[in-house]
Scaffold this motif. Structure first.
Motif, PDB file in Angstrom:
ATOM      1  N   THR A 163      21.419  31.335  74.471  1.00 16.36           N
ATOM      2  CA  THR A 163      20.823  30.711  73.430  1.00 16.36           C
ATOM      3  C   THR A 163      20.806  31.908  72.265  1.00 16.36           C
ATOM      4  O   THR A 163      20.695  31.362  70.983  1.00 16.36           O
ATOM      5  CB  THR A 163      19.511  30.352  74.056  1.00 16.36           C
ATOM      6  OG1 THR A 163      19.657  29.236  74.762  1.00 16.36           O
ATOM      7  CG2 THR A 163      18.530  29.645  72.679  1.00 16.36           C
ATOM      8  N   ILE A 166      23.926  32.384  70.497  1.00 13.78           N
ATOM      9  CA  ILE A 166      24.211  31.107  69.567  1.00 13.78           C
ATOM     10  C   ILE A 166      23.400  31.396  68.040  1.00 13.78           C
ATOM     11  O   ILE A 166      24.095  31.235  67.040  1.00 13.78           O
ATOM     12  CB  ILE A 166      24.180  29.719  70.153  1.00 13.78           C
ATOM     13  CG1 ILE A 166      25.099  29.650  71.189  1.00 13.78           C
ATOM     14  CG2 ILE A 166      24.059  28.655  69.172  1.00 13.78           C
ATOM     15  CD1 ILE A 166      24.773  28.609  72.313  1.00 13.78           C
ATOM     16  N   GLY A 167      21.820  31.703  68.591  1.00 12.34           N
ATOM     17  CA  GLY A 167      21.241  31.927  67.446  1.00 12.34           C
ATOM     18  C   GLY A 167      21.722  33.152  66.291  1.00 12.34           C
ATOM     19  O   GLY A 167      21.515  33.183  65.311  1.00 12.34           O
ATOM     20  N   ASP A 168      22.089  34.059  67.154  1.00 14.53           N
ATOM     21  CA  ASP A 168      22.587  35.114  66.361  1.00 14.53           C
ATOM     22  C   ASP A 168      23.803  35.027  65.494  1.00 14.53           C
ATOM     23  O   ASP A 168      23.731  35.293  64.456  1.00 14.53           O
ATOM     24  CB  ASP A 168      23.170  36.402  67.439  1.00 14.53           C
ATOM     25  CG  ASP A 168      23.389  37.712  66.828  1.00 14.53           C
ATOM     26  OD1 ASP A 168      22.349  38.301  66.049  1.00 14.53           O
ATOM     27  OD2 ASP A 168      24.353  38.511  67.134  1.00 14.53           O
ATOM     28  N   LEU A 169      24.739  34.063  65.967  1.00 14.74           N
ATOM     29  CA  LEU A 169      26.133  33.648  65.340  1.00 14.74           C
ATOM     30  C   LEU A 169      25.596  32.837  64.186  1.00 14.74           C
ATOM     31  O   LEU A 169      26.021  32.838  62.941  1.00 14.74           O
ATOM     32  CB  LEU A 169      26.894  32.937  66.242  1.00 14.74           C
ATOM     33  CG  LEU A 169      27.744  34.135  67.340  1.00 14.74           C
ATOM     34  CD1 LEU A 169      28.399  33.256  68.155  1.00 14.74           C
ATOM     35  CD2 LEU A 169      28.320  35.093  66.374  1.00 14.74           C
ATOM     36  N   ILE A 170      24.605  31.849  64.399  1.00 13.83           N
ATOM     37  CA  ILE A 170      24.078  31.039  63.351  1.00 13.83           C
ATOM     38  C   ILE A 170      23.598  31.821  62.366  1.00 13.83           C
ATOM     39  O   ILE A 170      23.804  31.466  61.154  1.00 13.83           O
ATOM     40  CB  ILE A 170      23.450  30.027  63.763  1.00 13.83           C
ATOM     41  CG1 ILE A 170      23.824  28.918  64.903  1.00 13.83           C
ATOM     42  CG2 ILE A 170      22.541  29.207  62.806  1.00 13.83           C
ATOM     43  CD1 ILE A 170      22.857  27.940  65.623  1.00 13.83           C
ATOM     44  N   THR A 171      22.771  32.877  62.565  1.00 16.70           N
ATOM     45  CA  THR A 171      22.192  33.643  61.681  1.00 16.70           C
ATOM     46  C   THR A 171      23.271  34.265  60.811  1.00 16.70           C
ATOM     47  O   THR A 171      23.056  34.612  59.404  1.00 16.70           O
ATOM     48  CB  THR A 171      21.142  34.592  62.196  1.00 16.70           C
ATOM     49  OG1 THR A 171      20.319  33.750  62.863  1.00 16.70           O
ATOM     50  CG2 THR A 171      20.455  35.428  61.056  1.00 16.70           C
ATOM     51  N   VAL A 173      26.403  33.548  60.022  1.00 16.10           N
ATOM     52  CA  VAL A 173      26.972  32.629  59.279  1.00 16.10           C
ATOM     53  C   VAL A 173      26.312  32.353  58.182  1.00 16.10           C
ATOM     54  O   VAL A 173      26.811  31.835  56.946  1.00 16.10           O
ATOM     55  CB  VAL A 173      27.823  31.530  60.231  1.00 16.10           C
ATOM     56  CG1 VAL A 173      28.219  30.592  59.308  1.00 16.10           C
ATOM     57  CG2 VAL A 173      28.639  31.995  61.139  1.00 16.10           C
ATOM     58  N   TYR A 174      25.024  31.978  58.660  1.00 23.45           N
ATOM     59  CA  TYR A 174      23.939  31.429  57.498  1.00 23.45           C
ATOM     60  C   TYR A 174      24.070  32.543  56.066  1.00 23.45           C
ATOM     61  O   TYR A 174      24.254  32.106  54.946  1.00 23.45           O
ATOM     62  CB  TYR A 174      22.648  31.162  58.015  1.00 23.45           C
ATOM     63  CG  TYR A 174      21.763  30.954  56.944  1.00 23.45           C
ATOM     64  CD1 TYR A 174      21.540  29.651  56.273  1.00 23.45           C
ATOM     65  CD2 TYR A 174      20.740  31.649  56.424  1.00 23.45           C
ATOM     66  CE1 TYR A 174      20.709  29.161  55.529  1.00 23.45           C
ATOM     67  CE2 TYR A 174      19.736  31.384  55.416  1.00 23.45           C
ATOM     68  CZ  TYR A 174      19.788  30.104  55.096  1.00 23.45           C
ATOM     69  OH  TYR A 174      18.852  29.780  54.067  1.00 23.45           O
ATOM     70  N   ASN A 175      23.643  33.529  56.542  1.00 21.80           N
ATOM     71  CA  ASN A 175      23.602  34.979  55.700  1.00 21.80           C
ATOM     72  C   ASN A 175      24.992  35.053  55.055  1.00 21.80           C
ATOM     73  O   ASN A 175      25.019  35.449  53.826  1.00 21.80           O
ATOM     74  CB  ASN A 175      23.026  36.022  56.507  1.00 21.80           C
ATOM     75  CG  ASN A 175      21.465  36.017  56.396  1.00 21.80           C
ATOM     76  OD1 ASN A 175      20.817  36.358  55.705  1.00 21.80           O
ATOM     77  ND2 ASN A 175      21.074  35.452  57.621  1.00 21.80           N
TER      78      ASN A 175
END
Length: 214
Positions: A163, A166-171, A173-175
Motif C-alpha cells: 500500500t 503504491i501510494g508513493d508511486l501515485i504521489t 506521478v501526480y507531482n
C-alpha cells in the motif's frame, strides 16, 4: 461449514487409508463439487510417507508465547522503519531546507532527529534480537513456521508495504504531471520506496522460500 470441512478431511483420510492415490482423490472431489483449493488443502494435509495409515502434516497453530514474540518483532519493525524514514526526511530537510523558512526547518529537524535516533537505538536492536531468537527456533524446529500469528502478521506487513509503495508511486506521478518535482521531493519519494520495497521484498522472498520447501 465446519461440518463440511470435517467430512472432507474424513473422506480424504479414509481414501488414503484404503490405498487411493492423491490424484484419484482429487478427481473424485472435483466431480463432487469441491473447489480445487479445498481439495488440495485437504489432500496436502497428509504427508507423502510410507506408512500403513495416512500421516498428517503439522498444522498451523496459535501459541501465546509466539504471539507475544511476533507482535514485538513486527511492532519494532514498523517503528524502526517509520523512524528511519523520519530521520532521512529530516536530513533531507536540513541539507535542502525550505527556501521560504530555512531557520524553522533546521530547528524542527533537530528536534525530530533526536526522537528518531532515540527510537532507532532502542527499537532496532530489539527487532534484531527477537528476529534472531525466532530464527534459531525455526532452525531447530521448522514446524514453527506454521505459527498462525507469524503468517497473519507477515501478510499484514506485505499489505502495508504494498500500500505504501503504491501510494508513493501515485504521489510521484501526480507531482510529475503537475510539474512540481524538486530534488527534495524526489529524495523523499526514494526514501519511502526504498524502505517499503526492502520490507516487501524480504518478506515476499521468505514466503516463497517457505512454499518451495513445503
Amino acid at each position: 461449514m465446519a461440518a463440511g470441512t470435517q467430512d472432507l478431511d474424513m473422506f480424504v483420510r479414509e481414501a488414503l487409508a484404503a490405498g487411493a492415490s492423491k490424484e484419484a482423490i482429487g478427481t473424485a472431489l472435483a466431480a463432487a463439487g469441491w473447489t480445487p483449493e479445498q481439495a488440495r488443502d485437504a489432500i496436502d494435509a497428509y504427508a507423502d510417507v510410507e506408512f500403513r495409515l495416512p500421516v498428517p502434516r503439522p498444522r498451523p497453530y496459535l501459541s501465546p508465547r509466539e504471539a507475544f514474540l511476533y507482535l514485538v518483532l513486527f511492532a519494532t519493525l514498523y517503528l524502526s522503519a517509520y523512524q528511519l524514514g523520519s530521520l532521512l526526511f529530516d536530513l533531507i530537510n536540513r541539507f535542502l531546507p525550505d527556501a521560504a523558512d530555512p531557520a524553522y526547518a533546521v530547528r524542527s529537524a533537530a528536534h525530530s532527529m533526536r526522537w528518531s535516533v532515540a527510537s532507532l537505538v532502542i527499537a532496532f536492536p530489539v527487532f534484531l534480537f527477537v528476529a534472531r531468537h525466532l530464527g534459531q527456533d525455526m532452525a531447530r524446529n521448522p514446524a514453527r513456521r506454521l505459527s498462525a500469528v507469524r503468517r497473519w502478521l507477515t501478510y499484514l506487513t506485505l499489505f502495508l508495504a504494498a500500500t505504501i509503495l503504491i501510494g508513493d508511486l501515485i504521489t510521484l506521478v501526480y507531482n510529475l504531471l503537475g510539474g512540481e518535482l524538486s530534488l527534495r521531493f524526489v529524495l523523499k519519494v526514494l526514501v519511502v520506496g526504498a524502505i517499503a520495497g526492502a520490507i516487501f521484498g524480504y518478506y515476499l522472498r521468505d514466503l516463497r522460500r517457505e512454499e518451495a520447501e513445503a
